[in-house]
Design a protein around this motif. Sequence first.
Motif, PDB file in Angstrom:
ATOM      1  N   PRO A  86      46.945  67.831  94.777  1.00 48.13           N
ATOM      2  CA  PRO A  86      48.008  68.287  93.771  1.00 48.13           C
ATOM      3  C   PRO A  86      49.277  68.657  94.246  1.00 48.13           C
ATOM      4  N   ARG A  87      50.134  69.269  93.158  1.00 49.32           N
ATOM      5  CA  ARG A  87      51.475  69.633  93.702  1.00 49.32           C
ATOM      6  C   ARG A  87      51.466  71.089  93.387  1.00 49.32           C
ATOM      7  N   PRO A  88      52.646  71.847  94.004  1.00 50.77           N
ATOM      8  CA  PRO A  88      52.650  73.158  93.996  1.00 50.77           C
ATOM      9  C   PRO A  88      53.122  73.468  92.510  1.00 50.77           C
ATOM     10  N   LEU A 139      44.814  80.886 100.898  1.00 51.24           N
ATOM     11  CA  LEU A 139      43.671  80.213 101.609  1.00 51.24           C
ATOM     12  C   LEU A 139      44.343  78.630 101.566  1.00 51.24           C
ATOM     13  N   ALA A 140      44.112  77.995 102.701  1.00 52.07           N
ATOM     14  CA  ALA A 140      44.218  76.865 103.050  1.00 52.07           C
ATOM     15  C   ALA A 140      42.971  75.721 103.267  1.00 52.07           C
ATOM     16  N   VAL A 141      42.974  74.668 102.264  1.00 53.89           N
ATOM     17  CA  VAL A 141      41.859  73.667 102.053  1.00 53.89           C
ATOM     18  C   VAL A 141      42.398  72.297 102.183  1.00 53.89           C
ATOM     19  N   PRO A 142      41.525  71.312 102.571  1.00 51.48           N
ATOM     20  CA  PRO A 142      41.786  69.960 102.367  1.00 51.48           C
ATOM     21  C   PRO A 142      42.192  69.658 100.762  1.00 51.48           C
ATOM     22  N   ALA A 143      43.372  68.938 100.928  1.00 47.82           N
ATOM     23  CA  ALA A 143      43.845  68.906  99.333  1.00 47.82           C
ATOM     24  C   ALA A 143      42.694  68.245  98.519  1.00 47.82           C
ATOM     25  N   VAL A 144      41.823  67.159  99.022  1.00 46.05           N
ATOM     26  CA  VAL A 144      40.843  66.502  98.006  1.00 46.05           C
ATOM     27  C   VAL A 144      39.897  67.620  97.578  1.00 46.05           C
ATOM     28  N   ASN A 145      39.807  68.592  97.968  1.00 45.66           N
ATOM     29  CA  ASN A 145      39.010  69.946  97.725  1.00 45.66           C
ATOM     30  C   ASN A 145      39.521  70.684  96.641  1.00 45.66           C
ATOM     31  N   ALA A 146      40.642  70.311  96.015  1.00 42.57           N
ATOM     32  CA  ALA A 146      41.202  71.210  94.985  1.00 42.57           C
ATOM     33  C   ALA A 146      41.247  70.173  93.863  1.00 42.57           C
ATOM     34  N   VAL A 147      40.592  70.731  92.600  1.00 35.52           N
ATOM     35  CA  VAL A 147      40.214  69.949  91.439  1.00 35.52           C
ATOM     36  C   VAL A 147      41.037  70.718  90.263  1.00 35.52           C
ATOM     37  N   ARG A 148      42.048  69.725  89.886  1.00 37.86           N
ATOM     38  CA  ARG A 148      42.889  70.313  88.812  1.00 37.86           C
ATOM     39  C   ARG A 148      42.406  70.923  87.453  1.00 37.86           C
ATOM     40  N   ILE A 149      42.652  71.862  87.375  1.00 40.61           N
ATOM     41  CA  ILE A 149      42.256  72.628  85.799  1.00 40.61           C
ATOM     42  C   ILE A 149      43.324  71.718  84.787  1.00 40.61           C
ATOM     43  N   GLU A 150      42.405  71.221  83.787  1.00 39.58           N
ATOM     44  CA  GLU A 150      43.194  70.440  82.922  1.00 39.58           C
ATOM     45  C   GLU A 150      43.318  71.038  81.472  1.00 39.58           C
ATOM     46  N   SER A 151      43.355  72.427  81.392  1.00 40.64           N
ATOM     47  CA  SER A 151      43.490  73.044  80.139  1.00 40.64           C
ATOM     48  C   SER A 151      44.215  74.553  80.375  1.00 40.64           C
ATOM     49  N   ALA A 319      26.775  72.235  95.807  1.00 42.13           N
ATOM     50  CA  ALA A 319      27.058  71.371  94.877  1.00 42.13           C
ATOM     51  C   ALA A 319      27.306  70.178  95.262  1.00 42.13           C
ATOM     52  N   SER A 320      26.430  69.553  96.184  1.00 43.41           N
ATOM     53  CA  SER A 320      26.485  67.924  96.299  1.00 43.41           C
ATOM     54  C   SER A 320      26.495  67.125  95.293  1.00 43.41           C
ATOM     55  N   GLY A 321      27.085  65.899  95.435  1.00 46.35           N
ATOM     56  CA  GLY A 321      26.800  64.900  94.215  1.00 46.35           C
ATOM     57  C   GLY A 321      27.944  63.682  94.462  1.00 46.35           C
ATOM     58  N   GLY A 322      28.327  63.487  95.453  1.00 43.81           N
ATOM     59  CA  GLY A 322      29.181  62.168  95.496  1.00 43.81           C
ATOM     60  C   GLY A 322      30.621  62.703  95.344  1.00 43.81           C
ATOM     61  N   HIS A 323      31.536  61.625  95.292  1.00 43.16           N
ATOM     62  CA  HIS A 323      32.904  61.916  95.188  1.00 43.16           C
ATOM     63  C   HIS A 323      33.339  60.878  94.192  1.00 43.16           C
ATOM     64  N   GLU A 324      34.564  61.344  93.714  1.00 41.45           N
ATOM     65  CA  GLU A 324      35.401  60.484  92.541  1.00 41.45           C
ATOM     66  C   GLU A 324      36.333  59.533  93.446  1.00 41.45           C
ATOM     67  N   PRO A 325      36.767  58.640  92.794  1.00 39.66           N
ATOM     68  CA  PRO A 325      37.480  57.614  93.582  1.00 39.66           C
ATOM     69  C   PRO A 325      38.708  58.110  94.353  1.00 39.66           C
ATOM     70  N   ASP A 326      39.190  59.433  93.965  1.00 44.10           N
ATOM     71  CA  ASP A 326      40.295  59.822  94.666  1.00 44.10           C
ATOM     72  C   ASP A 326      39.538  60.888  95.754  1.00 44.10           C
ATOM     73  N   GLY A 327      38.460  60.881  95.999  1.00 49.67           N
ATOM     74  CA  GLY A 327      37.961  61.658  96.946  1.00 49.67           C
ATOM     75  C   GLY A 327      37.460  63.163  96.597  1.00 49.67           C
ATOM     76  N   ARG A 328      37.887  63.508  95.391  1.00 45.64           N
ATOM     77  CA  ARG A 328      37.412  64.805  94.940  1.00 45.64           C
ATOM     78  C   ARG A 328      35.829  64.872  94.671  1.00 45.64           C
ATOM     79  N   PRO A 329      35.505  66.149  94.599  1.00 47.78           N
ATOM     80  CA  PRO A 329      33.837  66.286  94.411  1.00 47.78           C
ATOM     81  C   PRO A 329      33.425  66.012  93.313  1.00 47.78           C
ATOM     82  N   SER A 330      32.401  65.209  92.722  1.00 48.06           N
ATOM     83  CA  SER A 330      32.222  64.784  91.597  1.00 48.06           C
ATOM     84  C   SER A 330      31.575  66.049  90.869  1.00 48.06           C
ATOM     85  N   THR A 331      30.730  66.607  91.524  1.00 47.05           N
ATOM     86  CA  THR A 331      29.919  67.729  90.897  1.00 47.05           C
ATOM     87  C   THR A 331      30.932  68.662  90.341  1.00 47.05           C
TER      88      THR A 331
END
Length: 380
Positions: A86-88, A139-151, A319-331
Motif C-alpha cells: 500500500p501507499r502512505p 508498528l512495522a509489518v511486511p507490506a503484504v500483511n497490510a490489507v487495504r480497507i475499501e470502504s 487465520a490461515s487460508g492461503g494467499h491472494e495473487p499479490d501475496g496478501r492473506p486470503s482469509t
Amino acid sequence: MRAAVLVDVGRVEVREVATPVPAAGEVRIRVGAVGICGTDHHIVAGHANYNRDASGRAVPLAREPQILGHEIAGVVDAVGDGVRDPRPGDRVVVDQGRSCVSEARRPRCEYCATGDSHQCEHYREHGITGLPGGFAEQLAVPAVNAVRIESELDLAAAALTEPLGCVVHACDVLARAPARFTLRDAARDGGVRAVLVLGAGPAGLLFVQYLRRVLGYAGLVLVAEPDPTRRALAARFGAEPIDPDREDLADAVRSRTGGRGVELAIEASGAGAALAELPRLVRKQGTVLLYGHGHAGTDLSVLNALQFMEPTLLAPTGASGGHEPDGRPSTYVRALRAIERGEVDVAPLITHRYDSLDALPRALGGEHRAAGYVKGVVAP
C-alpha cells in the motif's frame, strides 16, 4: 513513541519506546484501533506466554517485556524500499503473522506451501510471540500483511477482521473434516441438525453470524451464555440462547433437540467447566470444535467420557487460508470484505471503547469481567 508494555504478570506500563523504521518490503502503520482479545488477557494474567526461546522455553517478561495487541487497523504512514502497495495514507487491517510468504522466504516450508501459514515453521506473531504488537502508536509489518480497507468502515470495526478471520479459518477446517455429521449435509439425513456454541463472547457471536449469514445454515443454533447482554446479541443474530445459570445445560439441549444432543459443538468460551459438560451435550460421533483457549483448573480426565463417544475433535488456530495473487492473506481479505458488505455485523460487539493507551492497564486489569462487557477496542 508511546506503547503499553507488559513488564510482568498483571503489570502493564505505558512507556516511551523506539519508533519503528520500516525495512525494505515493510510498511509502518499508525495504529488507529486495536481489539482487546482473550489471548491478551491470558498472557497478562500469566496463564500463557507464547514468547519462546530456541528450545521452546517461555522467555520471562522480566527479561523481555512484551507489547501485546494483534487485532490491528490503522493508516500507512511510511513505506520501506521496494514497496508500491500500500501507499502512505491508505487505511489497512493487519495480518500480524510473519511467515515464509510475508517474508518472501524460498523455498516455502511445508505449511506455507499448503496455505497453512499460521503454522509456518518459522512463524512469528506481532503482539503474541514477542514481536511488538498494536498497543503502541506505530508498528512495522511486511507490506503484504497490510490489507487495504475499501470502504468508509470505522477503524474500530475494521480491527475485528482478525478475530473474524480466525472464525473463517475454523469454519474452513470444519468444512474439510471427515466427520459423520456435516454442515454441507445439513438439509439431508446425516447432516448437522443442531449446533451448540458454548460462550457468546466475540468469537461465539461471530460464529453465530458466520453460520447464519455466510454459510446459510438454517438448522437450530443454540448458545449457552450466562450474561444477559451477550444472550440478547446471540438471539439478535439468529440463535436460541440458554442461560446455564438458570437451567441445566444438558437438560436444555436435550429438550430442544428431541433428546438427540447436538451434532456440532463449538467451544468458544475457554471455560474449563465447558469441557466437562461436552459428553452430556454432543451426539455420539458428533464434532467438537475446540476454539476457546484457557480452560484453567480443568483435569484432563474430563475428556475420558468424550473420547468414548468417538467424536471428531478439531482445534483450528489463527487465520490461515492461503494467499491472494499479490501475496496478501486470503482469509483476512474474505473477513474484511464480509464486514464491509455487512454480512457480519461487528459494531454491536464493541461495548467498550478506550481512547488512549493510558486506559490499557485498567482495560487489561479485569474490566472485561464486568456485566455487559463483550468486546473492548482501543481507538486513540
